[in-house]
Design a protein around this motif. Structure first.
Motif, mmCIF file in Angstrom:
data_model
loop_
_atom_site.group_PDB
_atom_site.id
_atom_site.type_symbol
_atom_site.label_atom_id
_atom_site.label_comp_id
_atom_site.label_asym_id
_atom_site.label_seq_id
_atom_site.Cartn_x
_atom_site.Cartn_y
_atom_site.Cartn_z
ATOM 1 N N ILE A 80 41.872 50.783 46.242
ATOM 2 C CA ILE A 80 42.409 49.977 47.333
ATOM 3 C C ILE A 80 43.065 48.743 46.718
ATOM 4 C CG2 ILE A 80 41.860 48.511 49.311
ATOM 5 C CD1 ILE A 80 39.660 50.395 50.066
ATOM 6 N N ILE A 81 44.366 48.579 46.952
ATOM 7 C CA ILE A 81 45.090 47.406 46.468
ATOM 8 C C ILE A 81 45.345 46.497 47.660
ATOM 9 C CG2 ILE A 81 47.157 46.554 45.306
ATOM 10 C CD1 ILE A 81 47.424 49.260 43.969
ATOM 11 N N SER A 82 44.815 45.291 47.612
ATOM 12 C CA SER A 82 44.925 44.375 48.738
ATOM 13 C C SER A 82 45.402 43.012 48.261
ATOM 14 C CB SER A 82 43.573 44.246 49.445
ATOM 15 O OG SER A 82 42.573 43.843 48.524
ATOM 16 N N PHE A 104 38.823 40.526 51.657
ATOM 17 C CA PHE A 104 38.863 41.565 50.637
ATOM 18 C C PHE A 104 38.198 41.116 49.337
ATOM 19 C CE2 PHE A 104 42.811 42.271 53.175
ATOM 20 C CZ PHE A 104 42.413 43.450 53.778
ATOM 21 N N ASP A 105 38.060 39.800 49.152
ATOM 22 C CA ASP A 105 37.521 39.264 47.903
ATOM 23 C C ASP A 105 36.074 38.820 48.058
ATOM 24 O OD1 ASP A 105 37.629 38.617 45.239
ATOM 25 O OD2 ASP A 105 38.389 36.593 45.567
ATOM 26 N N SER A 106 35.407 39.353 49.071
ATOM 27 C CA SER A 106 34.007 38.997 49.294
ATOM 28 C C SER A 106 33.088 39.959 48.547
ATOM 29 C CB SER A 106 33.682 39.044 50.789
ATOM 30 O OG SER A 106 33.779 40.375 51.281
ATOM 31 N N GLN A 107 31.869 39.519 48.304
ATOM 32 C CA GLN A 107 30.908 40.359 47.597
ATOM 33 C C GLN A 107 30.529 41.573 48.429
ATOM 34 O OE1 GLN A 107 29.957 39.811 44.364
ATOM 35 N NE2 GLN A 107 29.146 41.880 44.561
ATOM 36 N N ASP A 108 30.465 41.400 49.750
ATOM 37 C CA ASP A 108 30.119 42.526 50.623
ATOM 38 C C ASP A 108 31.162 43.628 50.514
ATOM 39 O OD1 ASP A 108 27.834 41.314 51.502
ATOM 40 O OD2 ASP A 108 28.738 40.483 53.323
ATOM 41 N N PHE A 109 32.443 43.237 50.499
ATOM 42 C CA PHE A 109 33.502 44.249 50.415
ATOM 43 C C PHE A 109 33.506 44.908 49.036
ATOM 44 C CE2 PHE A 109 37.916 45.737 49.977
ATOM 45 C CZ PHE A 109 38.013 46.493 51.135
ATOM 46 N N ARG A 110 33.231 44.126 47.997
ATOM 47 C CA ARG A 110 33.158 44.700 46.652
ATOM 48 C C ARG A 110 32.021 45.715 46.560
ATOM 49 N NH1 ARG A 110 35.980 41.960 42.610
ATOM 50 N NH2 ARG A 110 36.984 40.028 43.265
ATOM 51 N N ASN A 111 30.890 45.373 47.137
ATOM 52 C CA ASN A 111 29.748 46.293 47.124
ATOM 53 C C ASN A 111 30.058 47.557 47.909
ATOM 54 O OD1 ASN A 111 28.289 44.433 45.632
ATOM 55 N ND2 ASN A 111 27.257 43.555 47.421
ATOM 56 N N PHE A 112 30.760 47.386 49.043
ATOM 57 C CA PHE A 112 31.143 48.533 49.860
ATOM 58 C C PHE A 112 32.032 49.486 49.060
ATOM 59 C CE2 PHE A 112 34.654 50.208 52.514
ATOM 60 C CZ PHE A 112 33.943 51.144 53.239
ATOM 61 N N CYS A 113 33.048 48.944 48.391
ATOM 62 C CA CYS A 113 33.954 49.768 47.587
ATOM 63 C C CYS A 113 33.208 50.431 46.435
ATOM 64 C CB CYS A 113 35.104 48.918 47.048
ATOM 65 S SG CYS A 113 36.269 48.337 48.303
#
Length: 224
Positions: free
Chosen positions: A86-88, A94-103
């Motif tokens: 995913i390129i955002s 998009f730069d949160s820890q929750d989103f990083r963990n999700f990915c």
């Protein structure tokens, strides 16, 4: 998601699979790694709405979903799957820890367009706005027939040359141009030079030059 783009807050999702609905509701255990990834993705997307209900319906009442699946298979050769990357832009969502963990949990590489190259961020925004505009116009008119209309919307976007890159998304993906229906009934250069016996070899040549085509498109976008 189309529903979110159209402003929906409450959605009802139907499936003819009693097993899938049971797994989503927690009634059945999810053992396969692939299905666990889909379940995590489903739970994450569900949080985007005020209310999401899942229900199992008989297969003969699930014709709309079957039609979308059939067209996806016939046009792309495979069902839509979890993306590899995913390129955002650099938005906080998009730069949160929750989103990083999700990915990370789904095996998705989370990449960002460079702050030193604002053209990439703007181009992403323009692309998203274009798709949302087409979807809203066509799908709002389609109402209950949106499953039949959605492939047409996507096909129109993929086969239309984009101004910043001078190419169609279809060619950048597959290495050759698609012949759209309007070209079948009129005289065109594609039809005049087409030779069935050498077409397969020409497609292979196009694939050999695909990296150069993509590089030229990237340079055009940087100058745009």
């Amino acid at each position: 998601m189309v529903e979110k783009a159209l402003g929906a807050r409450n959605i009802l999702l139907k499936s003819d699979s009693n097993l899938v609905i049971g797994q989503i509701k927690g009634e059945y255990e999810v053992k396969e790694d692939r299905m666990q990834k889909y379940l995590r993705l489903t739970n994450h997307l569900s949080q985007e709405f005020d209310r999401v209900d899942f229900t199992q319906v008989p297969k003969n009442q699930n014709s709309e979903v079957d039609e979308v699946a059939r067209q996806a298979l016939s046009e792309e050769g495979t069902m839509f799957e979890i993306p590899r990357t995913i390129i955002s832009n650099n938005g906080h969502q998009f730069d949160s820890q929750d989103f990083r963990n999700f990915c990370s949990g789904l095996g998705i590489k989370n990449q960002f367009s460079s702050l030193g190259h604002p053209q990439a961020n703007r181009q992403t925004e323009v692309t998203n706005q274009t798709l949302l505009k087409i979807n809203k116009v066509r799908l709002e008119e389609a109402k209950g027939t949106w499953p039949e209309e959605l492939p047409n919307v996507l096909w129109a976007y993929r086969t239309t040359a984009r101004t910043p890159i001078g190419e169609t998304p279809f060619r950048l993906t597959y290495g050759t141009e698609a012949v759209i229906l309007v070209e079948v009934g009129v005289t065109s250069m594609k039809r005049e030079v087409f030779q069935e016996n050498s077409n397969e070899d020409q497609l292979k040549v196009n694939l050999d030059y695909l990296d150069e085509v993509r590089e030229e498109a990237s340079q055009k976008m940087a100058k745009y």
